[in-house]
Design a protein around this motif. Structure first.
Motif, mmCIF file in Angstrom:
data_model
loop_
_atom_site.group_PDB
_atom_site.id
_atom_site.type_symbol
_atom_site.label_atom_id
_atom_site.label_comp_id
_atom_site.label_asym_id
_atom_site.label_seq_id
_atom_site.Cartn_x
_atom_site.Cartn_y
_atom_site.Cartn_z
ATOM 1 N N HIS A 61 0.449 -0.685 0.038
ATOM 2 C CA HIS A 61 -0.298 0.032 -0.301
ATOM 3 C C HIS A 61 0.494 1.180 -0.136
ATOM 4 O O HIS A 61 1.989 1.106 -0.291
ATOM 5 C CB HIS A 61 -0.936 -0.067 0.710
ATOM 6 C CG HIS A 61 -0.518 -0.209 2.383
ATOM 7 N ND1 HIS A 61 0.555 -1.571 3.388
ATOM 8 C CD2 HIS A 61 -0.510 1.262 3.533
ATOM 9 C CE1 HIS A 61 0.789 -0.947 4.410
ATOM 10 N NE2 HIS A 61 0.589 0.020 4.856
ATOM 11 N N HIS A 63 0.835 4.170 2.057
ATOM 12 C CA HIS A 63 1.846 4.232 3.593
ATOM 13 C C HIS A 63 2.459 4.673 2.861
ATOM 14 O O HIS A 63 4.072 3.547 2.507
ATOM 15 C CB HIS A 63 1.186 4.326 4.574
ATOM 16 C CG HIS A 63 0.240 4.550 5.178
ATOM 17 N ND1 HIS A 63 -0.932 3.439 5.803
ATOM 18 C CD2 HIS A 63 -0.947 5.369 4.729
ATOM 19 C CE1 HIS A 63 -2.032 4.370 5.448
ATOM 20 N NE2 HIS A 63 -2.715 5.355 4.583
ATOM 21 N N HIS A 66 5.564 2.174 4.028
ATOM 22 C CA HIS A 66 5.618 0.797 2.849
ATOM 23 C C HIS A 66 6.361 0.915 1.921
ATOM 24 O O HIS A 66 6.845 0.547 1.084
ATOM 25 C CB HIS A 66 4.492 -0.180 2.971
ATOM 26 C CG HIS A 66 3.892 -0.777 4.336
ATOM 27 N ND1 HIS A 66 3.959 -1.024 4.794
ATOM 28 C CD2 HIS A 66 3.359 0.115 5.492
ATOM 29 C CE1 HIS A 66 3.259 -1.761 6.055
ATOM 30 N NE2 HIS A 66 3.121 -0.384 6.960
ATOM 31 N N HIS A 142 -7.646 -1.906 6.077
ATOM 32 C CA HIS A 142 -6.243 -0.161 6.679
ATOM 33 C C HIS A 142 -7.262 0.489 6.515
ATOM 34 O O HIS A 142 -8.736 0.739 5.332
ATOM 35 C CB HIS A 142 -5.298 -1.470 6.047
ATOM 36 C CG HIS A 142 -4.614 0.023 6.632
ATOM 37 N ND1 HIS A 142 -4.024 0.046 8.253
ATOM 38 C CD2 HIS A 142 -3.672 0.486 6.211
ATOM 39 C CE1 HIS A 142 -3.158 0.794 7.972
ATOM 40 N NE2 HIS A 142 -2.871 1.275 7.099
ATOM 41 N N ASP A 165 -0.373 -3.828 6.889
ATOM 42 C CA ASP A 165 -1.502 -3.627 7.732
ATOM 43 C C ASP A 165 -2.966 -4.163 7.827
ATOM 44 O O ASP A 165 -3.272 -3.489 6.812
ATOM 45 C CB ASP A 165 -1.713 -1.770 8.129
ATOM 46 C CG ASP A 165 0.324 -1.701 7.927
ATOM 47 O OD1 ASP A 165 1.154 -1.992 7.984
ATOM 48 O OD2 ASP A 165 0.472 0.078 7.475
HETATM 49 ZN ZN LIG Z 1 -0.716 1.745 6.673
#
Ligand SMILES: [Zn+2]
Ligand SMILES: [Zn+2]
Length: 248
Positions: A61, A63, A66, A142, A165
């Motif tokens: 993902h 974020h 990551h 998430h 996550d």
């Molecule tokens: Zn995340």
């Protein structure tokens, strides 16, 4: 023997000894990076994975914890003379955003840049299948579109799941059913995340062989994480540290 090398174990905030959570699969024919935080070039080197063996990257993902190492990885591989294509697998909107980030770095102007292809991965669909591994995805729970991954090693028939996550969700528990290794986040019982105890519960429900906790708050005592997971799962549990390795 194929192995999983955990390159970082921190949740969103790293410290001097924990990078954000990401990891590498190291097979006989090549390596796959799963998420890309911190300093991937140095960490792959320290893990003993030659950069020319890196065959693919999967980003679970968008974020930052990551994905923020990806631009640096792509640039470094170019400066080191890479010519081989590098596919990057990610959920569809994540592919678009990663491309936008690379556009912001004006990567179109990097001469003789090797081919990078963004490959959209849909939930509950095969991600990739090569000589070493079969990798499938399921949707996590998430804030943003996020996938968890199941990896089956063709050499050993052993299987692992990395949750990325997620709050506890049936799709991930099902993905983890009976795997040898469950690499579960343990950021805490907040929206879109799981506590170590929640991870332990998933390990018990899925009847996994070993629970490995990652993506935890670095200021929390590992013994407390272990005890929380132990309250739900009586199999082997590790609070992973950076550069932990597992045979798969
Ligand atoms: Zn995340
Ligand atoms: Zn995260």
């Amino acid at each position: 023997m194929p192995r999983l090398v955990i390159l970082g174990t921190a949740a969103a905030v790293p410290d001097a000894v924990h990078e954000n959570t990401y990891m590498a699969l190291d097979g006989a024919h090549g390596a796959i990076l799963i998420d890309c935080a911190g300093s991937p070039i140095g960490r792959l080197e320290r893990a003993g994975i030659p950069l020319n063996m890196l065959h693919a990257v999967i980003i679970t993902h968008i974020h930052p914890d990551h994905s923020y190492g990806l631009p640096s990885l792509l640039m470094s591989l170019w400066l080191l003379g890479r010519h081989e294509p590098l596919p990057i697998y990610a959920p569809p909107a994540t592919c678009q955003r990663l491309r936008t980030i690379m556009d912001a770095f004006e990567w179109d102007d990097w001469p003789h840049f090797y081919p990078v292809e963004f490959v959209p991965v849909n939930d509950d669909a095969p991600v990739l299948d090569n000589e070493d591994f079969t990798i499938t995805a399921a949707s996590s729970n998430h804030f943003v579109e996020t996938i968890g991954l199941k990896v089956v090693s063709k050499a050993t028939d052993r299987a692992l799941v990395y949750t990325s996550d997620t709050a506890p969700v049936d799709s991930i528990t099902q993905l983890a059913q009976g795997v040898d290794l469950l690499v579960h986040e343990a950021a805490g019982a907040t929206r879109g995340h799981s506590s170590a105890g929640m991870a332990g519960r998933v390990a018990r429900l899925a009847q996994v062989g070993r629970l490995v906790l990652v993506h935890y708050q670095v200021y929390v005592d590992p013994a407390a994480l272990l005890a929380d997971a132990r309250s739900e799962f009586d199999g082997p549990i590790d609070v992973a540290q950076d550069f932990a390795e597992y045979e798969i």
